[in-house]
Design an enzyme around this catalytic site. Structure first.
Site, PDB file in Angstrom:
ATOM      1  N   ASN A  61     -15.937  13.154  22.798  1.00 33.67           N
ATOM      2  CA  ASN A  61     -14.912  13.550  21.827  1.00 33.67           C
ATOM      3  C   ASN A  61     -14.312  14.882  22.268  1.00 33.67           C
ATOM      4  O   ASN A  61     -15.031  15.757  22.744  1.00 33.67           O
ATOM      5  CB  ASN A  61     -15.534  13.693  20.429  1.00 33.67           C
ATOM      6  CG  ASN A  61     -14.461  13.825  19.355  1.00 33.67           C
ATOM      7  OD1 ASN A  61     -13.578  12.977  19.254  1.00 33.67           O
ATOM      8  ND2 ASN A  61     -14.522  14.877  18.574  1.00 33.67           N
ATOM      9  N   LYS A 116       0.876  -1.186   0.000  1.00 33.90           N
ATOM     10  CA  LYS A 116       0.000   0.000   0.000  1.00 33.90           C
ATOM     11  C   LYS A 116       0.902   1.222   0.000  1.00 33.90           C
ATOM     12  O   LYS A 116       1.772   1.356   0.883  1.00 33.90           O
ATOM     13  CB  LYS A 116      -0.919   0.021   1.224  1.00 33.90           C
ATOM     14  CG  LYS A 116      -1.775   1.309   1.266  1.00 33.90           C
ATOM     15  CD  LYS A 116      -2.921   1.235   2.255  1.00 33.90           C
ATOM     16  CE  LYS A 116      -2.569   1.791   3.601  1.00 33.90           C
ATOM     17  NZ  LYS A 116      -3.764   2.060   4.430  1.00 33.90           N
ATOM     18  N   MET A 133      -7.557   2.243  18.797  1.00 26.96           N
ATOM     19  CA  MET A 133      -7.301   2.195  17.356  1.00 26.96           C
ATOM     20  C   MET A 133      -6.594   3.440  16.814  1.00 26.96           C
ATOM     21  O   MET A 133      -6.142   3.440  15.671  1.00 26.96           O
ATOM     22  CB  MET A 133      -8.645   2.043  16.612  1.00 26.96           C
ATOM     23  CG  MET A 133      -9.476   0.868  17.072  1.00 26.96           C
ATOM     24  SD  MET A 133      -8.622  -0.710  17.007  1.00 26.96           S
ATOM     25  CE  MET A 133      -8.303  -0.854  15.253  1.00 26.96           C
ATOM     26  N   GLN A 174     -13.012   8.043  10.821  1.00 26.62           N
ATOM     27  CA  GLN A 174     -12.950   6.615  11.110  1.00 26.62           C
ATOM     28  C   GLN A 174     -14.060   6.141  12.051  1.00 26.62           C
ATOM     29  O   GLN A 174     -14.481   4.978  11.993  1.00 26.62           O
ATOM     30  CB  GLN A 174     -11.610   6.288  11.786  1.00 26.62           C
ATOM     31  CG  GLN A 174     -10.421   6.290  10.865  1.00 26.62           C
ATOM     32  CD  GLN A 174     -10.345   5.010  10.056  1.00 26.62           C
ATOM     33  OE1 GLN A 174     -10.881   3.978  10.434  1.00 26.62           O
ATOM     34  NE2 GLN A 174      -9.694   5.091   8.925  1.00 26.62           N
ATOM     35  N   THR A 186      -3.815   5.147  17.983  1.00 29.44           N
ATOM     36  CA  THR A 186      -2.369   5.321  18.147  1.00 29.44           C
ATOM     37  C   THR A 186      -1.601   4.458  17.157  1.00 29.44           C
ATOM     38  O   THR A 186      -1.583   3.232  17.276  1.00 29.44           O
ATOM     39  CB  THR A 186      -1.959   4.980  19.599  1.00 29.44           C
ATOM     40  OG1 THR A 186      -2.648   5.884  20.459  1.00 29.44           O
ATOM     41  CG2 THR A 186      -0.467   5.131  19.798  1.00 29.44           C
ATOM     42  N   ASP A 187      -0.986   5.127  16.171  1.00 30.28           N
ATOM     43  CA  ASP A 187      -0.253   4.402  15.134  1.00 30.28           C
ATOM     44  C   ASP A 187       1.082   5.077  14.815  1.00 30.28           C
ATOM     45  O   ASP A 187       1.651   4.883  13.756  1.00 30.28           O
ATOM     46  CB  ASP A 187      -1.115   4.278  13.863  1.00 30.28           C
ATOM     47  CG  ASP A 187      -1.634   5.629  13.389  1.00 30.28           C
ATOM     48  OD1 ASP A 187      -1.292   6.663  13.994  1.00 30.28           O
ATOM     49  OD2 ASP A 187      -2.378   5.657  12.387  1.00 30.28           O
ATOM     50  N   GLY A 216      -4.847  -1.858  18.235  1.00 34.60           N
ATOM     51  CA  GLY A 216      -4.895  -1.999  16.772  1.00 34.60           C
ATOM     52  C   GLY A 216      -4.020  -0.955  16.114  1.00 34.60           C
ATOM     53  O   GLY A 216      -4.420   0.204  15.969  1.00 34.60           O
TER      54      GLY A 216
HETATM   55  P1  NAD Z   1     -10.169  12.608  11.810  1.00 31.66           P
HETATM   56  O1  NAD Z   1      -9.218  13.719  11.549  1.00 31.66           O
HETATM   57  O2  NAD Z   1     -11.365  12.460  10.958  1.00 31.66           O
HETATM   58  O3  NAD Z   1     -10.660  12.676  13.351  1.00 31.66           O
HETATM   59  C1  NAD Z   1      -9.726  12.891  14.360  1.00 31.66           C
HETATM   60  C2  NAD Z   1     -10.281  12.490  15.707  1.00 31.66           C
HETATM   61  O4  NAD Z   1      -9.282  12.746  16.709  1.00 31.66           O
HETATM   62  C3  NAD Z   1     -11.484  13.310  16.146  1.00 31.66           C
HETATM   63  O5  NAD Z   1     -12.241  12.543  17.068  1.00 31.66           O
HETATM   64  C4  NAD Z   1     -10.830  14.511  16.846  1.00 31.66           C
HETATM   65  O6  NAD Z   1     -11.701  15.125  17.757  1.00 31.66           O
HETATM   66  C5  NAD Z   1      -9.689  13.831  17.560  1.00 31.66           C
HETATM   67  N1  NAD Z   1      -8.513  14.693  17.742  1.00 31.66           N
HETATM   68  C6  NAD Z   1      -7.917  15.505  16.847  1.00 31.66           C
HETATM   69  N2  NAD Z   1      -6.836  16.101  17.400  1.00 31.66           N
HETATM   70  C7  NAD Z   1      -6.760  15.651  18.672  1.00 31.66           C
HETATM   71  C8  NAD Z   1      -5.864  15.885  19.754  1.00 31.66           C
HETATM   72  N3  NAD Z   1      -4.823  16.691  19.624  1.00 31.66           N
HETATM   73  N4  NAD Z   1      -6.092  15.247  20.936  1.00 31.66           N
HETATM   74  C9  NAD Z   1      -7.146  14.392  21.075  1.00 31.66           C
HETATM   75  N5  NAD Z   1      -8.004  14.123  20.070  1.00 31.66           N
HETATM   76  C10 NAD Z   1      -7.821  14.743  18.892  1.00 31.66           C
HETATM   77  O7  NAD Z   1      -9.271  11.281  11.776  1.00 31.66           O
HETATM   78  P2  NAD Z   1      -9.729   9.775  11.538  1.00 31.66           P
HETATM   79  O8  NAD Z   1      -9.576   9.456  10.094  1.00 31.66           O
HETATM   80  O9  NAD Z   1     -11.025   9.541  12.198  1.00 31.66           O
HETATM   81  O10 NAD Z   1      -8.564   8.984  12.293  1.00 31.66           O
HETATM   82  C11 NAD Z   1      -8.509   8.972  13.689  1.00 31.66           C
HETATM   83  C12 NAD Z   1      -7.196   8.387  14.124  1.00 31.66           C
HETATM   84  O11 NAD Z   1      -7.081   7.024  13.730  1.00 31.66           O
HETATM   85  C13 NAD Z   1      -5.973   9.077  13.544  1.00 31.66           C
HETATM   86  O12 NAD Z   1      -5.057   9.310  14.583  1.00 31.66           O
HETATM   87  C14 NAD Z   1      -5.422   8.074  12.551  1.00 31.66           C
HETATM   88  O13 NAD Z   1      -4.019   8.185  12.408  1.00 31.66           O
HETATM   89  C15 NAD Z   1      -5.806   6.785  13.211  1.00 31.66           C
HETATM   90  N6  NAD Z   1      -5.891   5.635  12.302  1.00 31.66           N
HETATM   91  C16 NAD Z   1      -5.486   4.433  12.764  1.00 31.66           C
HETATM   92  C17 NAD Z   1      -5.568   3.329  11.959  1.00 31.66           C
HETATM   93  C18 NAD Z   1      -5.137   1.979  12.464  1.00 31.66           C
HETATM   94  O14 NAD Z   1      -5.095   1.022  11.695  1.00 31.66           O
HETATM   95  N7  NAD Z   1      -4.852   1.835  13.716  1.00 31.66           N
HETATM   96  C19 NAD Z   1      -6.071   3.439  10.654  1.00 31.66           C
HETATM   97  C20 NAD Z   1      -6.519   4.675  10.221  1.00 31.66           C
HETATM   98  C21 NAD Z   1      -6.421   5.777  11.052  1.00 31.66           C
END
Ligand code: NAD
Length: 330
Positions: free
Chosen positions: A168, A76, A228, A147, A230-231, A301
């Site tokens: 949130n 990917k 989920m 997500q 924290t990556d 995850g």
């Molecule tokens: P998004 O930008 O649509 O939403 C972000 C979310 O995090 C919202 O709930 C927002 O309120 C919150 N947020 C933003 N800044 C913040 C901060 N400084 N402190 C606390 N909360 C905060 O993003 P998304 O697409 O929903 O992704 C959410 C998270 O999931 C991202 O961190 C992304 O990297 C991670 N992610 C993980 C995987 C995995 O496989 N584990 C896959 C995709 C995304």
């Protein structure tokens, strides 16, 4: 079990077609199978490349691997372009390339954006199916971004949830998730974090937080958490004390302890790598998983390339079989 893509030439699957041909059940099975294969040593992820390219503040990289059980080989490619929103497209952009494991020939180009969301939701859903108490009734959602809606839809299919409670850090985003709960037909309430911990049987965290949002003494015995968000190094969603208190599972131990939710408890010396079990072992019946109704289980995850390849292979097969794919002779 998914096998090789039996087509000549190159299969191209657009984002739109991915959304049409890969549903939550297919994604769940593909992700569960590949976690099992990883734990048996039949599938492995290659080292991840992630670079700031010095243009548009973009982070670009590759996640790749080989699943010998499913015969899926690929990569990917993509990343995060923070200025995309202003251009009317989403910030995360990725494409999956699949190759014939027998010859190395390119077999498929598959849009990776929808698939990333559905495979991440499948991952937490697999953890809920494998590790949460069967009588779980309240789902706690920490996060309300892009997500979170996918997470919610996949989670409610695993247990008979009667209610969703949500917190949130940006309350203005919560109505987006409330709308989805309404569509599904499950009651939804925005609450403070302490109340969420006191009520929820299952908690999904899906934020971009860099500090703990949930403390150990806020949650009930028997809770299952799917962390989920924290990556990356430095990110954190729950306290290290909570991590240390829980029985820990993950998609890939090496990622969990370095870029996942367990990184901080590891650094603080509260736990060691041996405390973190690949969820594939539970799937394969080699680990009991939850052993009591009081146990706190936590699934970290982190997101691995093999998940992307697994769902992309399903997309390519389904799209080719239903005539939805574009096919090009190579
Ligand atoms: P998004 O930008 O649509 O939403 C972000 C979310 O995090 C919202 O709930 C927002 O309120 C919150 N947020 C933003 N800044 C913040 C901060 N400084 N402190 C606390 N909360 C905060 O993003 P998304 O697409 O929903 O992704 C959410 C998270 O999931 C991202 O961190 C992304 O990297 C991670 N992610 C993980 C995987 C995995 O496989 N584990 C896959 C995709 C995304």
């Amino acid at each position: 079990m998914l096998k090789k893509l039996d087509t000549d030439g190159l299969v191209i699957v657009t984002e739109e077609v991915c959304a049409k041909v890969v549903d939550r059940a297919l994604a769940f099975n593909a992700v569960q199978d590949v976690f099992g294969a990883m734990a048996r040593g039949d599938a492995y992820n290659f080292p991840v490349i992630r670079e700031a390219i010095g243009h548009e503040d973009a982070l670009y990289g590759f996640k790749s691997g080989f699943d010998k059980a499913g015969m899926v080989l690929g990569v990917k490619a993509g990343g995060y372009w923070p200025n995309n929103m202003a251009k009317g497209i989403i910030n995360h952009q990725s494409t999956v390339f699949l190759f014939d494991p027998d010859t190395g020939k390119l077999k498929a180009l598959v849009g990776g954006n929808y698939l990333t969301a559905i495979r991440t939701a499948a991952s937490s859903a697999v953890s809920i199916a494998q590790l949460s108490r069967k009588d779980s009734k309240v789902l706690g959602m920490v996060g309300a971004g892009h997500q979170s809606t996918f997470q919610l839809r996949a989670a409610v299919e695993q247990r008979d949830f009667e209610k969703v409670v949500c917190w949130n850090p940006h309350p203005e985003m919560i109505p987006n998730l409330a709308k989805v709960a309404d569509e599904i037909g499950v009651p939804f309430e925005a609450v403070e974090r302490e109340q969420l911990g006191a009520e929820a049987d299952v908690i999904i965290t899906i934020t971009s937080a860099f500090e703990s949002l949930i403390e150990a003494d806020w949650i009930k015995p028997g809770t299952h958490l799917a962390c989920m968000g924290t990556d990356t190094k430095g990110k954190q969603e729950v306290s290290s004390e909570l991590v240390a208190k829980a029985t820990l599972f993950t998609d890939e131990v090496a990622q969990s302890t370095t870029i996942g939710e367990t990184q901080h408890a590891i650094a603080a010396g509260l736990i060691s790598e041996a405390d973190v079990t690949p969820i594939g072992k539970v799937i394969n019946g080699d680990h009991a998983g939850r052993t009591s109704d009081d146990e706190i289980t936590l699934f970290d995850g982190t997101g691995v390339g093999l998940q992307d390849l697994a769902v992309a292979a399903v997309a390519a097969q389904q799209a080719a079989a239903t005539g939805e794919a574009t096919q090009v002779a190579l």
